[in-house]
Design a protein around this motif. Structure first.
Motif, PDB file in Angstrom:
ATOM      1  N   GLU A 167     -37.767  -2.149   1.628  1.00 56.78           N
ATOM      2  CA  GLU A 167     -36.514  -2.359   2.102  1.00 56.78           C
ATOM      3  C   GLU A 167     -36.544  -3.251   3.570  1.00 56.78           C
ATOM      4  N   ARG A 168     -37.428  -2.852   4.363  1.00 60.17           N
ATOM      5  CA  ARG A 168     -37.510  -3.456   5.713  1.00 60.17           C
ATOM      6  C   ARG A 168     -38.022  -4.723   5.649  1.00 60.17           C
ATOM      7  N   PHE A 169     -38.864  -4.976   4.890  1.00 67.54           N
ATOM      8  CA  PHE A 169     -39.499  -6.478   4.708  1.00 67.54           C
ATOM      9  C   PHE A 169     -38.399  -7.444   4.220  1.00 67.54           C
ATOM     10  N   ALA A 170     -37.673  -6.789   3.380  1.00 65.90           N
ATOM     11  CA  ALA A 170     -36.636  -7.646   2.513  1.00 65.90           C
ATOM     12  C   ALA A 170     -35.229  -7.942   3.592  1.00 65.90           C
ATOM     13  N   SER A 171     -35.190  -7.437   4.651  1.00 65.15           N
ATOM     14  CA  SER A 171     -34.303  -7.534   5.775  1.00 65.15           C
ATOM     15  C   SER A 171     -34.303  -8.823   6.691  1.00 65.15           C
TER      16      SER A 171
ATOM     17  N   TRP B 242     -61.215   4.771  -4.669  1.00 67.77           N
ATOM     18  CA  TRP B 242     -61.052   4.162  -5.977  1.00 67.77           C
ATOM     19  C   TRP B 242     -61.041   5.336  -7.066  1.00 67.77           C
ATOM     20  N   ASN B 243     -60.589   6.417  -6.872  1.00 60.24           N
ATOM     21  CA  ASN B 243     -60.825   7.532  -7.879  1.00 60.24           C
ATOM     22  C   ASN B 243     -59.497   7.896  -8.690  1.00 60.24           C
ATOM     23  N   ARG B 244     -58.604   7.158  -8.293  1.00 56.91           N
ATOM     24  CA  ARG B 244     -57.185   7.244  -9.198  1.00 56.91           C
ATOM     25  C   ARG B 244     -57.025   6.148 -10.230  1.00 56.91           C
ATOM     26  N   SER B 245     -55.878   6.205 -10.818  1.00 59.38           N
ATOM     27  CA  SER B 245     -55.465   5.278 -12.207  1.00 59.38           C
ATOM     28  C   SER B 245     -55.163   3.776 -11.158  1.00 59.38           C
ATOM     29  N   ARG B 246     -55.152   3.005 -12.179  1.00 57.48           N
ATOM     30  CA  ARG B 246     -55.134   1.465 -11.742  1.00 57.48           C
ATOM     31  C   ARG B 246     -53.755   1.328 -11.153  1.00 57.48           C
ATOM     32  N   GLY B 247     -53.902   0.591  -9.756  1.00 59.16           N
ATOM     33  CA  GLY B 247     -52.586   0.514  -9.141  1.00 59.16           C
ATOM     34  C   GLY B 247     -52.124   1.735  -8.113  1.00 59.16           C
ATOM     35  N   GLU B 248     -53.047   2.702  -8.284  1.00 57.49           N
ATOM     36  CA  GLU B 248     -52.595   3.994  -7.514  1.00 57.49           C
ATOM     37  C   GLU B 248     -53.674   4.199  -6.207  1.00 57.49           C
ATOM     38  N   ASN B 249     -54.732   3.224  -6.121  1.00 57.18           N
ATOM     39  CA  ASN B 249     -55.937   3.342  -5.271  1.00 57.18           C
ATOM     40  C   ASN B 249     -55.548   2.486  -3.682  1.00 57.18           C
ATOM     41  N   MET B 250     -56.488   2.712  -2.864  1.00 53.70           N
ATOM     42  CA  MET B 250     -56.288   2.173  -1.571  1.00 53.70           C
ATOM     43  C   MET B 250     -56.038   0.573  -1.628  1.00 53.70           C
ATOM     44  N   LEU B 251     -57.180  -0.146  -2.536  1.00 51.42           N
ATOM     45  CA  LEU B 251     -57.264  -1.388  -2.246  1.00 51.42           C
ATOM     46  C   LEU B 251     -56.640  -2.068  -3.694  1.00 51.42           C
ATOM     47  N   ASP B 252     -55.974  -1.679  -4.478  1.00 49.93           N
ATOM     48  CA  ASP B 252     -55.494  -2.293  -5.896  1.00 49.93           C
ATOM     49  C   ASP B 252     -53.967  -2.336  -5.885  1.00 49.93           C
ATOM     50  N   SER B 253     -53.369  -2.182  -4.552  1.00 50.57           N
ATOM     51  CA  SER B 253     -52.051  -2.185  -4.434  1.00 50.57           C
ATOM     52  C   SER B 253     -51.230  -0.896  -4.529  1.00 50.57           C
ATOM     53  N   GLY B 254     -52.085   0.399  -4.536  1.00 51.49           N
ATOM     54  CA  GLY B 254     -51.831   1.415  -4.669  1.00 51.49           C
ATOM     55  C   GLY B 254     -51.188   2.090  -3.392  1.00 51.49           C
ATOM     56  N   ALA B 255     -51.824   1.624  -2.356  1.00 55.75           N
ATOM     57  CA  ALA B 255     -51.546   1.931  -0.712  1.00 55.75           C
ATOM     58  C   ALA B 255     -50.352   1.160  -0.271  1.00 55.75           C
ATOM     59  N   PRO B 256     -49.289   1.716   0.090  1.00 56.74           N
ATOM     60  CA  PRO B 256     -48.105   0.685   0.628  1.00 56.74           C
ATOM     61  C   PRO B 256     -48.740  -0.241   1.813  1.00 56.74           C
ATOM     62  N   PHE B 257     -49.588   0.127   2.520  1.00 54.58           N
ATOM     63  CA  PHE B 257     -49.954  -0.761   3.508  1.00 54.58           C
ATOM     64  C   PHE B 257     -51.050  -1.588   3.134  1.00 54.58           C
ATOM     65  N   TYR B 258     -51.122  -1.816   2.065  1.00 50.83           N
ATOM     66  CA  TYR B 258     -52.446  -2.735   1.455  1.00 50.83           C
ATOM     67  C   TYR B 258     -51.790  -3.563  -0.035  1.00 50.83           C
ATOM     68  N   ASP B 259     -50.619  -4.292   0.412  1.00 52.82           N
ATOM     69  CA  ASP B 259     -50.099  -5.006  -0.555  1.00 52.82           C
ATOM     70  C   ASP B 259     -49.016  -6.012  -0.171  1.00 52.82           C
ATOM     71  N   THR B 260     -48.260  -6.628  -1.017  1.00 56.17           N
ATOM     72  CA  THR B 260     -47.218  -7.728  -0.610  1.00 56.17           C
ATOM     73  C   THR B 260     -45.973  -7.315  -0.703  1.00 56.17           C
ATOM     74  N   TYR B 261     -45.270  -7.995   0.233  1.00 57.49           N
ATOM     75  CA  TYR B 261     -43.579  -7.544   0.129  1.00 57.49           C
ATOM     76  C   TYR B 261     -42.944  -8.862   0.095  1.00 57.49           C
ATOM     77  N   GLN B 262     -41.903  -8.935  -0.830  1.00 51.76           N
ATOM     78  CA  GLN B 262     -40.908  -9.849  -0.878  1.00 51.76           C
ATOM     79  C   GLN B 262     -39.711  -9.868   0.513  1.00 51.76           C
ATOM     80  N   THR B 263     -39.610 -10.994   1.111  1.00 52.67           N
ATOM     81  CA  THR B 263     -38.842 -11.322   2.219  1.00 52.67           C
ATOM     82  C   THR B 263     -37.199 -11.503   1.792  1.00 52.67           C
ATOM     83  N   SER B 264     -36.369 -11.608   2.568  1.00 51.80           N
ATOM     84  CA  SER B 264     -34.969 -11.885   2.329  1.00 51.80           C
ATOM     85  C   SER B 264     -34.840 -13.344   1.716  1.00 51.80           C
ATOM     86  N   ASP B 265     -35.707 -14.167   2.002  1.00 52.02           N
ATOM     87  CA  ASP B 265     -35.577 -15.630   1.474  1.00 52.02           C
ATOM     88  C   ASP B 265     -36.562 -15.793   0.177  1.00 52.02           C
ATOM     89  N   GLY B 266     -37.063 -14.775  -0.437  1.00 52.57           N
ATOM     90  CA  GLY B 266     -37.707 -14.784  -1.648  1.00 52.57           C
ATOM     91  C   GLY B 266     -39.074 -15.143  -1.616  1.00 52.57           C
TER      92      GLY B 266
END
Length: 216
Positions: free
Chosen positions: A107-111, A38-62
């Motif tokens: 892109e993958r989750f949206a498929s 947690w040493n980077r700016s807001r939204g760029e850290n491991m647990l605040d949605s900065g990490a692409p493997f720790y976030d939410t993704y929209q699917t094809s059905d919204g």
């Protein structure tokens, strides 16, 4: 009341306020600054949605899928479910490559639909789960199997108290929650207030009293 230090510890006494407790609750975030979490700016850290493997993704059905695959073994299962080759992707912990990795995941989750992704990741250790609405959560198979939700006598649904112990399970109260002001008069009378005094406070707007449930 602010924290204070006593010159001697006889009697031993510690005085604290809400700010001290709030500061202590932030210990994890505070210490995470020195280990790169947690040493980077807001939204760029491991647990605040900065990490692409720790976030939410929209699917094809919204709808959305939640991802929390931090550890290598979980991340490996995430890539397997997404049908991605780790050798063709940036390194998981390469901060500079996170935007590109996020683009690929997006892109993958949206498929596929949420239902399709849920079926793919069900039973895996990928730490990928559907994001459910309030109307969906109690009917989810996981919650139904564990009886995670209950209905009171009026049909209102709420989470069941936890933990549920096998030998001494608690029996939750199924009566409806009291309405605002339902017991105001009753409690005040227990403390010695008379009906005229309670009516005076009610008229002045000092208290709220439900006229149906709490009769003077």
């Amino acid at each position: 009341m602010k924290p204070r230090l006593a010159g001697d510890l006889s009697p031993l006494c510690f005085v604290s306020d809400g700010s001290q407790r709030a500061a202590y609750m932030g210990s994890f975030l505070w210490k995470s600054r020195s280990i790169g979490l947690w040493n980077r700016s807001r939204g760029e850290n491991m647990l605040d949605s900065g990490a692409p493997f720790y976030d939410t993704y929209q699917t094809s059905d919204g709808q959305f899928m939640a991802v929390g695959a931090i550890e290598p073994q979980f991340y490996k299962q995430l890539l397997k479910g997404l049908e991605l080759d780790a050798g063709e992707l940036p390194s998981q912990m390469s901060f500079d490559d996170w935007p590109e990795l996020r683009r690929i995941f997006t892109e993958r989750f949206a498929s596929k639909s949420q239902a399709e992704w849920s079926e793919i990741f069900d039973g895996t250790d990928a730490c990928v789960t559907p994001v459910l609405s309030f109307d969906q959560v109690s009917s989810h198979p996981h919650n139904r199997e564990r009886g995670s939700f209950m209905k009171d006598s009026s049909g209102e649904e709420s989470p069941r108290p936890a933990p549920v112990l096998s030998r001494t399970p608690a029996e939750p109260c199924l009566t409806s929650d009291p309405v605002t002001g339902e017991h105001t008069a009753e409690v005040l009378q227990e403390y010695g207030f008379t009906s005229p005094q309670i009516n005076q406070m009610l008229s002045a707007g000092v208290i709220e009293c439900n006229a149906v449930k709490a009769k003077l």
